[in-house]
Every structure is written in structure tokens, then in C-alpha cells.
Design a protein around this motif. Sequence first.
Motif, PDB file in Angstrom:
ATOM      1  N   LYS A 129      38.902  36.724  38.588  1.00 17.41           N
ATOM      2  CA  LYS A 129      38.011  36.461  39.717  1.00 17.41           C
ATOM      3  C   LYS A 129      37.870  37.669  40.625  1.00 17.41           C
ATOM      4  N   ALA A 130      38.889  38.493  40.713  1.00 16.02           N
ATOM      5  CA  ALA A 130      38.869  39.642  41.614  1.00 16.02           C
ATOM      6  C   ALA A 130      37.790  40.643  41.218  1.00 16.02           C
ATOM      7  N   ASP A 131      37.361  41.436  42.188  1.00 13.84           N
ATOM      8  CA  ASP A 131      36.400  42.493  41.900  1.00 13.84           C
ATOM      9  C   ASP A 131      37.027  43.553  40.991  1.00 13.84           C
ATOM     10  N   ILE A 132      38.325  43.789  41.190  1.00 20.26           N
ATOM     11  CA  ILE A 132      39.073  44.733  40.363  1.00 20.26           C
ATOM     12  C   ILE A 132      40.404  44.082  40.002  1.00 20.26           C
ATOM     13  N   GLY A 133      40.574  43.704  38.744  1.00 21.30           N
ATOM     14  CA  GLY A 133      41.835  43.140  38.281  1.00 21.30           C
ATOM     15  C   GLY A 133      42.694  44.221  37.651  1.00 21.30           C
ATOM     16  N   VAL A 134      43.925  44.342  38.123  1.00 17.17           N
ATOM     17  CA  VAL A 134      44.832  45.404  37.651  1.00 17.17           C
ATOM     18  C   VAL A 134      46.058  44.754  37.030  1.00 17.17           C
TER      19      VAL A 134
END
Length: 228
Positions: A129-134
Motif C-alpha cells: 500500500k505504501a508509496d515506497i515499500g522497502v
Amino acid sequence: MSMIDPPRAAVPDAVGKCRSAGIKVIMVTGDHPITAKAVAKGEEAGSQPLSCWCCDFLSRDAKACVIHGGELKDMTSEQLDDVLKHHTEIVFARTSPQQKLIIVEGCQRQGAIVAVTGDGVNDSPALKKADIGVAMGIAGSDVSKQAADMILLDDNHASIVTGVEEGMMQATAGFFTYFVILAENGFLPMDLLGVRVLWDDKYVNDPEDSYGQQWVNGAGGRPQIVPF
């Protein structure tokens, strides 16, 4: 007997750099609130310690707060938005995978670009869901890696800050190249503001660039230069 699983040595400095760059750090964990609070306080070392903590999400007097998953479960969207807006540092403890997703959505409602780090299967919904998944490259599960946009090969959160620093530099280089190419083709930076309005105006058939060259609409409506 007591045991502790402290954060990596580079984490406190990384958190301090995030703060100085305007990045808000939120800790989301499944650990007990007391444990989470102790770890969060340890991460403040070397940056700007926050001495004012509370365990009541309704209090705005404290700069930092710890919120239990049971409290988060009963919170409305408006209450969560209020917490995210009025507290500098936030720790969510005893959270479920669904609640991690709710937190990400709450941050996005604030208009923030959200980056989420995680290594377990339970982190996958929030990572996606995040804009940037790390995800973590060493300790991370295969599911979390598939859901993430980026993988840290060294599992070091400080590498994220390094990546941000190199990205601020890359953006500068990109904009510099953008302005240089336009200047070489007739449009200096000071003349770019509002040039699109003039360019698309069908009643203006001979707009001039920064060097006095006229541009006219050719075949198919494509601009062509008319040198003097």
C-alpha cells in the motif's frame, strides 16, 4: 534476567538525519508498548531527545506518544488523523497487519509520501500500500520482497537515508540537464515560466524564444523554427 534487542548503531544517526531532512519517522511494531518505547527512546540518542512522552493518544501536550493496538482498534479515522498531525514522534505497539495498513492509509490522507520498511509476511499489506515499500534483503521473507518496491541488500535502515541523499543529488543533476538542453535550443530558464500558455495559444502563430527566433506551427501542428 533481562534481555534487549537494541537497534543497529547507525539507526539513531539515520533518524536524526531524517528529521533534519523533514522526514517524519513513525515506529510500528508488534512488541509490547514498554519495549517499543524503550527502543524508540534509544533511537533518539544523538539527535534531539524528546523528554515529553505520553500513552494517551488524546493528549496534545506531549511531543511523542505510544499507542497500543487495542486503542488503535477503537480509534476513528478522525482521531488517527489528529494523532498523526499533532505529534512529532509516534510509536504504535502491539499492532496487527491490518492496523499497519490503516496507519499507512492515515499518513497518505495527510498528503504524505509514505515509505514503509518491513521484513515479515505480516508487513506485506503495508509494503504494497505504501508509496515506497522497502523490504530487507537478508532477513526479509519472500512475500515481503515481492510486495516491496525496493530491497535493502544489507538490511541497514541507514542505507535508506543514504539513498535519499543520493536521490536529492540526482534530482539536482536531472533538473540541471533539463535547463541546459532547453537553453541550448532557445529557451533560457527565466523564460520558461508561462511559456506553455503562449505555446498552445492558437491565435499566436509566431512566438519568440530567448534568442529572438520565431517559432511557427508547421504541418500537423508541430512547431518549426524560423531563423533570422
